[in-house]
Scaffold this motif. Structure first.
Motif, PDB file in Angstrom:
ATOM      1  N   VAL A 324       0.834  -1.196   0.000  1.00  0.00           N
ATOM      2  CA  VAL A 324       0.000   0.000   0.000  1.00  0.00           C
ATOM      3  C   VAL A 324       0.875   1.254   0.000  1.00  0.00           C
ATOM      4  CG1 VAL A 324      -1.632   1.349   1.370  1.00  0.00           C
ATOM      5  CG2 VAL A 324      -1.986  -1.116   1.074  1.00  0.00           C
ATOM      6  N   GLU A 325       1.969   1.196   0.736  1.00  0.00           N
ATOM      7  CA  GLU A 325       2.874   2.343   0.803  1.00  0.00           C
ATOM      8  C   GLU A 325       3.893   2.350  -0.345  1.00  0.00           C
ATOM      9  OE1 GLU A 325       4.694   2.238   4.608  1.00  0.00           O
ATOM     10  OE2 GLU A 325       2.801   2.418   5.722  1.00  0.00           O
ATOM     11  N   ARG A 326       3.731   1.402  -1.271  1.00  0.00           N
ATOM     12  CA  ARG A 326       4.610   1.293  -2.438  1.00  0.00           C
ATOM     13  C   ARG A 326       6.077   1.121  -2.036  1.00  0.00           C
ATOM     14  NH1 ARG A 326       2.142   5.416  -7.074  1.00  0.00           N
ATOM     15  NH2 ARG A 326       0.040   4.508  -7.071  1.00  0.00           N
ATOM     16  N   ARG A 327       6.266   0.320  -1.009  1.00  0.00           N
ATOM     17  CA  ARG A 327       7.614  -0.016  -0.562  1.00  0.00           C
ATOM     18  C   ARG A 327       8.006  -1.341  -1.219  1.00  0.00           C
ATOM     19  NH1 ARG A 327      11.565   2.269   2.147  1.00  0.00           N
ATOM     20  NH2 ARG A 327      11.715   0.617   3.698  1.00  0.00           N
ATOM     21  N   ARG A 328       8.923  -1.272  -2.158  1.00  0.00           N
ATOM     22  CA  ARG A 328       9.334  -2.451  -2.891  1.00  0.00           C
ATOM     23  C   ARG A 328      10.477  -3.166  -2.165  1.00  0.00           C
ATOM     24  NH1 ARG A 328       8.048  -2.850  -8.149  1.00  0.00           N
ATOM     25  NH2 ARG A 328      10.111  -3.672  -8.683  1.00  0.00           N
ATOM     26  N   PRO A 329      10.653  -4.477  -2.419  1.00  0.00           N
ATOM     27  CA  PRO A 329      11.776  -5.199  -1.809  1.00  0.00           C
ATOM     28  C   PRO A 329      13.134  -4.560  -2.105  1.00  0.00           C
ATOM     29  CG  PRO A 329      10.218  -6.756  -2.776  1.00  0.00           C
ATOM     30  CD  PRO A 329       9.762  -5.386  -3.172  1.00  0.00           C
ATOM     31  N   GLU A 330      13.263  -3.926  -3.279  1.00  0.00           N
ATOM     32  CA  GLU A 330      14.522  -3.250  -3.608  1.00  0.00           C
ATOM     33  C   GLU A 330      14.852  -2.161  -2.590  1.00  0.00           C
ATOM     34  OE1 GLU A 330      12.130  -4.018  -5.618  1.00  0.00           O
ATOM     35  OE2 GLU A 330      12.888  -4.807  -7.530  1.00  0.00           O
ATOM     36  N   HIS A 331      13.812  -1.429  -2.140  1.00  0.00           N
ATOM     37  CA  HIS A 331      14.034  -0.379  -1.154  1.00  0.00           C
ATOM     38  C   HIS A 331      14.499  -0.970   0.179  1.00  0.00           C
ATOM     39  CE1 HIS A 331      10.717   1.810  -3.607  1.00  0.00           C
ATOM     40  NE2 HIS A 331      11.909   2.010  -4.138  1.00  0.00           N
ATOM     41  N   VAL A 332      13.878  -2.087   0.566  1.00  0.00           N
ATOM     42  CA  VAL A 332      14.245  -2.728   1.823  1.00  0.00           C
ATOM     43  C   VAL A 332      15.690  -3.221   1.764  1.00  0.00           C
ATOM     44  CG1 VAL A 332      13.757  -4.684   3.343  1.00  0.00           C
ATOM     45  CG2 VAL A 332      11.868  -3.404   2.315  1.00  0.00           C
ATOM     46  N   LEU A 333      16.067  -3.841   0.665  1.00  0.00           N
ATOM     47  CA  LEU A 333      17.431  -4.355   0.531  1.00  0.00           C
ATOM     48  C   LEU A 333      18.461  -3.230   0.563  1.00  0.00           C
ATOM     49  CD1 LEU A 333      16.980  -7.161  -2.150  1.00  0.00           C
ATOM     50  CD2 LEU A 333      17.873  -7.462   0.156  1.00  0.00           C
ATOM     51  N   THR A 334      18.154  -2.138  -0.110  1.00  0.00           N
ATOM     52  CA  THR A 334      19.084  -1.005  -0.111  1.00  0.00           C
ATOM     53  C   THR A 334      19.307  -0.482   1.299  1.00  0.00           C
ATOM     54  OG1 THR A 334      18.383  -0.389  -2.353  1.00  0.00           O
ATOM     55  CG2 THR A 334      19.512   1.290  -1.055  1.00  0.00           C
ATOM     56  N   GLU A 335      18.245  -0.421   2.078  1.00  0.00           N
ATOM     57  CA  GLU A 335      18.379   0.039   3.461  1.00  0.00           C
ATOM     58  C   GLU A 335      19.186  -0.955   4.294  1.00  0.00           C
ATOM     59  OE1 GLU A 335      14.491   0.722   4.915  1.00  0.00           O
ATOM     60  OE2 GLU A 335      14.141   2.519   3.679  1.00  0.00           O
ATOM     61  N   LEU A 336      18.955  -2.252   4.082  1.00  0.00           N
ATOM     62  CA  LEU A 336      19.695  -3.267   4.831  1.00  0.00           C
ATOM     63  C   LEU A 336      21.187  -3.205   4.512  1.00  0.00           C
ATOM     64  CD1 LEU A 336      17.300  -6.362   4.614  1.00  0.00           C
ATOM     65  CD2 LEU A 336      17.782  -4.946   6.613  1.00  0.00           C
ATOM     66  N   VAL A 337      21.516  -3.001   3.243  1.00  0.00           N
ATOM     67  CA  VAL A 337      22.917  -2.919   2.842  1.00  0.00           C
ATOM     68  C   VAL A 337      23.609  -1.748   3.544  1.00  0.00           C
ATOM     69  CG1 VAL A 337      24.431  -2.336   0.903  1.00  0.00           C
ATOM     70  CG2 VAL A 337      22.688  -4.114   0.638  1.00  0.00           C
ATOM     71  N   HIS A 338      22.906  -0.631   3.677  1.00  0.00           N
ATOM     72  CA  HIS A 338      23.494   0.542   4.330  1.00  0.00           C
ATOM     73  C   HIS A 338      23.541   0.387   5.852  1.00  0.00           C
ATOM     74  CE1 HIS A 338      22.532   2.602   0.435  1.00  0.00           C
ATOM     75  NE2 HIS A 338      23.722   3.119   0.687  1.00  0.00           N
ATOM     76  N   ARG A 339      22.673  -0.451   6.399  1.00  0.00           N
ATOM     77  CA  ARG A 339      22.566  -0.562   7.852  1.00  0.00           C
ATOM     78  C   ARG A 339      23.503  -1.604   8.432  1.00  0.00           C
ATOM     79  NH1 ARG A 339      16.836  -2.268   9.669  1.00  0.00           N
ATOM     80  NH2 ARG A 339      17.732  -4.346   9.674  1.00  0.00           N
ATOM     81  N   LEU A 340      23.691  -2.719   7.739  1.00  0.00           N
ATOM     82  CA  LEU A 340      24.506  -3.804   8.280  1.00  0.00           C
ATOM     83  C   LEU A 340      25.983  -3.405   8.308  1.00  0.00           C
ATOM     84  CD1 LEU A 340      22.983  -7.016   6.653  1.00  0.00           C
ATOM     85  CD2 LEU A 340      22.789  -6.270   9.025  1.00  0.00           C
TER      86      LEU A 340
END
Length: 347
Positions: A324-340
């Motif tokens: 619904v919020e148009r949050r794609r898996p690509e966005h989640v992965l990009t955030e994980l890469v920057h966070r880990l």
């Protein structure tokens, strides 16, 4: 049968047989190393780029998947060169190539082959389908029924085909390059999670920039450059290069980093399905190939980061709230890469 031979070498798919050629990273008794990989992969890349202009990242990812012994899913809107990339890669290597146009009436036997009764010999004999080739190009794979799509599952994972209780090995290298259009819903069957998980990577071509599109008009205006594309490597070359990739060093810290990244997708609140253990294996294999294409004999965390989205995103399912919020898996992965936290590559 709906499959039709490609013109890569003019040869049809061979009868079922096990892979031949050197299995120790050598060709004709001579050792093969990173220098040979850079030279051969460079020739393949240059050949593809005579046909596909302005897409160096897509070409490199396609080569990465080939050397990682994986399969490639090319997904994008119509007319951006998905099939052109698949055909160019297939024709750049002197090996058996078959193309299958997926349609709703395509049967599983049209892909794997069928046992037919021979009147003269009075016995059943197996007639191999188009999957018995080194490179299989599947156009618009989501137009076939789920039953036909599932015929590729055993081929892609185990490099073998079982028909009427008999198992036939597929010759190596073996690679499936499939295309699909994400915007056409009429008469399509979305790939199930189990099938998407067998594709090492998914790439999108994207629209070319104006300069590349102008160059395309000049190159494709009078003739199809694909018709003039000659093979620049042999199947035995690819087999030897795959052995080089297998010898790439992956430090324990980099392996743990890949596991941490995949594990984070399984625990993320915006994902209802995380990446599988197979995804971890594909990520490390692809990172080995990516490093080898950079003329390195060891994998960096940067390689894992570069490949996180193309290797993992198509395996993830977002929650309803994320959609619904148009949050794609690509966005989640990009955030994980920057966070880990990033480990030491030599650790």
């Amino acid at each position: 049968m709906h499959g039709d031979p490609s013109t890569g070498t003019g040869r049809s798919a061979p009868a079922p047989r096990s892979g031949d050629g050197p299995a120790d990273g050598s060709r004709n008794g001579l050792p093969v190393g990173l220098d040979d990989l850079a030279r051969v992969s460079g020739r393949i890349r240059d050949a593809i780029e005579t046909v596909v202009e302005g897409k160096p990242r897509a070409v490199r990812l396609a080569l990465t998947v080939l050397l990682a012994e994986g399969h490639l899913l090319i997904e994008d809107v119509p007319g951006v060169g998905k099939t052109m990339l698949a055909k160019a890669l297939a024709r750049s290597v002197d090996c058996s190539v078959r193309r299958v146009q997926f349609t709703p009436d395509l049967l599983p036997s049209d892909i794997t082959g069928v046992s037919a009764y021979n009147q003269e010999r009075r016995e059943f004999e197996f007639k191999p389908g188009p999957v018995f080739a080194n490179i299989v190009v599947g156009d618009e794979i989501n137009r076939a029924s789920p039953k036909t799509q599932s015929a590729l599952l055993e081929c892609m994972e185990e490099r073998q085909v079982t028909v009427d209780g008999t198992t036939y090995p597929l010759e190596r290298p073996f690679m499936v390059i499939a295309t699909q259009n994400p915007v056409e819903m009429e008469g399509t069957y979305p790939l199930p999670e189990a099938q998407r998980d067998r594709f090492t990577a998914r790439i999108s071509m994207g629209y070319p920039d104006p300069a590349a599109e102008l160059e395309m008009l000049d190159a494709h205006g009078e003739a199809n450059p694909l018709d003039d594309l000659e093979p620049v490597a042999h199947a035995s070359d690819v087999r030897a290069l795959i052995e080089v990739v297998r010898r790439q060093h992956v430090a324990a810290s980099v392996r743990q980093y890949a596991i941490d990244l995949v594990t984070a997708t399984r625990n993320h609140p915006e994902l209802r399905l995380g990446a599988s253990p197979r995804a971890t294996l594909h990520l490390v294999r692809a990172a080995r190939a990516y490093a080898a294409l950079d003329d390195r004999d060891y994998v960096l965390p940067d390689d894992v980061q570069e490949l996180a989205v193309p290797v993992l995103a198509h395996r993830l399912l977002p929650t309803a709230e994320a959609q619904v919020e148009r949050r794609r898996p690509e966005h989640v992965l990009t955030e994980l890469v920057h966070r880990l936290p990033v480990p030491s590559p030599r650790g």
